[in-house]
Design a protein around this motif. Structure first.
Motif, PDB file in Angstrom:
ATOM      1  N   MET A 131       0.640  -1.181   0.351  1.00 45.59           N
ATOM      2  CA  MET A 131      -0.192   0.026   0.295  1.00 45.59           C
ATOM      3  C   MET A 131       1.019   1.453  -0.036  1.00 45.59           C
ATOM      4  N   ALA A 132       2.055   1.235  -0.355  1.00 49.93           N
ATOM      5  CA  ALA A 132       2.948   2.349   0.033  1.00 49.93           C
ATOM      6  C   ALA A 132       2.946   3.247  -1.452  1.00 49.93           C
ATOM      7  N   ASP A 133       2.559   4.695  -0.580  1.00 53.25           N
ATOM      8  CA  ASP A 133       1.643   5.657  -1.562  1.00 53.25           C
ATOM      9  C   ASP A 133       3.102   5.800  -3.157  1.00 53.25           C
ATOM     10  N   PRO A 134       2.213   5.806  -4.140  1.00 54.72           N
ATOM     11  CA  PRO A 134       3.694   6.320  -5.177  1.00 54.72           C
ATOM     12  C   PRO A 134       3.230   7.408  -5.900  1.00 54.72           C
ATOM     13  N   ASP A 135       2.205   8.071  -5.176  1.00 52.79           N
ATOM     14  CA  ASP A 135       2.598   9.720  -5.420  1.00 52.79           C
ATOM     15  C   ASP A 135       3.951  10.308  -4.816  1.00 52.79           C
ATOM     16  N   ILE A 136       3.652   9.660  -3.255  1.00 53.28           N
ATOM     17  CA  ILE A 136       4.460  10.308  -2.619  1.00 53.28           C
ATOM     18  C   ILE A 136       5.800   9.640  -3.228  1.00 53.28           C
ATOM     19  N   PHE A 137       5.891   8.408  -2.558  1.00 57.08           N
ATOM     20  CA  PHE A 137       7.458   8.496  -3.138  1.00 57.08           C
ATOM     21  C   PHE A 137       7.380   7.481  -4.416  1.00 57.08           C
ATOM     22  N   VAL A 138       7.861   8.647  -5.267  1.00 64.02           N
ATOM     23  CA  VAL A 138       7.811   8.849  -6.563  1.00 64.02           C
ATOM     24  C   VAL A 138       8.988   7.389  -7.440  1.00 64.02           C
ATOM     25  N   TRP A 139       9.333   7.537  -6.824  1.00 63.39           N
ATOM     26  CA  TRP A 139      10.605   6.092  -7.076  1.00 63.39           C
ATOM     27  C   TRP A 139      10.180   5.013  -7.193  1.00 63.39           C
ATOM     28  N   LEU A 140       9.991   4.511  -6.258  1.00 63.81           N
ATOM     29  CA  LEU A 140       8.982   2.813  -6.788  1.00 63.81           C
ATOM     30  C   LEU A 140       8.749   2.467  -7.733  1.00 63.81           C
ATOM     31  N   GLY A 141       9.411   1.511  -8.141  1.00 61.28           N
ATOM     32  CA  GLY A 141       8.820   1.017  -9.377  1.00 61.28           C
ATOM     33  C   GLY A 141       9.440   1.940 -10.674  1.00 61.28           C
ATOM     34  N   ARG A 142      10.556   2.420 -10.317  1.00 62.65           N
ATOM     35  CA  ARG A 142      11.439   2.991 -11.181  1.00 62.65           C
ATOM     36  C   ARG A 142      12.810   2.251 -11.391  1.00 62.65           C
TER      37      ARG A 142
END
Length: 323
Positions: A131-142
């Protein structure tokens, strides 16, 4: 027996309430945002450190949480949407006492078996990762590196969430510190001396003309067979006090709305009854130092319990208590 200072002056209660509300509101407008902002800056630094332990949410290992249980609030506020304590317990299906111990005390329950602990924490780590927020932690998955600016921005957002959830305690703590500072200035100007924090002097051995803040005082519980210590915000031994006499007790109270005070008004009455049980047959002076939203219903309740008070906007009333 000493006459009340304000508890019996019903005719001026409404005027005092209105004046106190105005004083609190002015303080809030001038200083509360500063107190909140300073706390947010410190919280942001704490959040950055917490995020670093999990490689900025890219590697949330159970072992990391076990070794750093204090990071649970940060992890809860890092999801979309942010997760309340009880919601996290329900989503992860974990032991409530484990999460609440980590939340309240920043530690793992000491008696929890290691195998169970690892299993439970793994469930928590899974929920946070999912559930980590991708809009805050924009580096997730890149694949591109994280920048320091991105880390600070994310930490600021999470810190805002954390501070927002505890805004009232932050403001209340800042107001209490200001109230005690006002009381200290008043006492110092009249020749009183503050005892050092670790003086080792008990409340019943305080020399005349001394005072202490947040001093522990022994009381008896309702059963009458168990003694505990309770903290009193201000303990003051008058200049003309006789040796070993019981000093005056004051609790600093502030509030930003009327509803909250009426929910909490029994707290003072409980302390008063505990003190009376402990010092049966002796005169106890347990009083309030008020600023903010304390209506006539609250005042009447406290007066009925034998509790008197001083309004901060009329701090010189302290002299009428024999100070």
């Amino acid at each position: 027996m000493k006459m009340p200072v304000n508890a019996d002056k019903i005719g001026r209660w409404k005027i005092d309430v209105a004046t106190s509300v105005d004083m609190y509101n002015q303080w809030f407008m001038d200083f509360a945002p500063v107190a909140f902002r300073n706390t947010r800056i410190k919280t942001t630094q704490d959040v950055e450190a917490a995020l670093q332990t999990t490689s900025y949410l890219t590697d949330i290992r159970p072992e990391t949480i076990i070794n750093n249980p204090h990071i649970i609030p940060t992890l809860r506020m890092s999801t979309c949407p942010p997760i309340a304590v009880d919601r996290l317990i329900g989503l992860a299906g974990v032991n409530p006492s484990m999460i609440k111990s980590m939340e309240a005390y920043g530690r793992i329950p000491p008696r929890m078996p290691r195998v169970m602990l690892e299993t439970e924490i793994a469930k928590v780590a899974y929920i946070i990762q999912k559930m980590a927020d991708p809009d805050i932690f924009v580096w997730l998955g890149r694949s591109t590196p994280i920048t320091q600016q991105e880390i600070h921005r994310a930490a600021t957002i999470v810190a805002d969430r954390l501070c927002g959830s505890v805004a009232n305690p932050i403001i209340r703590n800042a107001q209490e510190q200001r109230q005690l500072a006002a009381m200290k200035a008043w006492l110092d100007a009249r020749g009183y001396t503050q005892l050092p924090p670790k003086s080792g002097i008990n409340f019943d051995a305080m020399p005349a003309g001394t005072y202490s803040f947040r001093m522990n005082v022994p009381v008896l519980l309702e059963t009458g067979d168990r003694e505990i210590n309770i903290p009193i915000d201000a303990v003051i031994q008058p200049l003309n006090a006789q040796p070993k006499s019981i000093p005056l007790f004051f609790e600093a109270k502030s509030a930003g709305d009327f509803t909250n005070t009426n929910k909490r008004r029994k707290e003072e009455a409980v302390k008063m009854s505990q003190l009376r049980r402990k010092f049966a047959g002796q005169q106890i002076s347990f009083n309030l130092f008020l600023c903010g939203y304390f209506d006539c219903g609250y005042l009447g309740y406290e007066a009925a319990e034998g509790i008197d008070w001083v309004w901060e906007h009329r701090i010189d009333d302290l002299a009428e208590f024999g100070l």
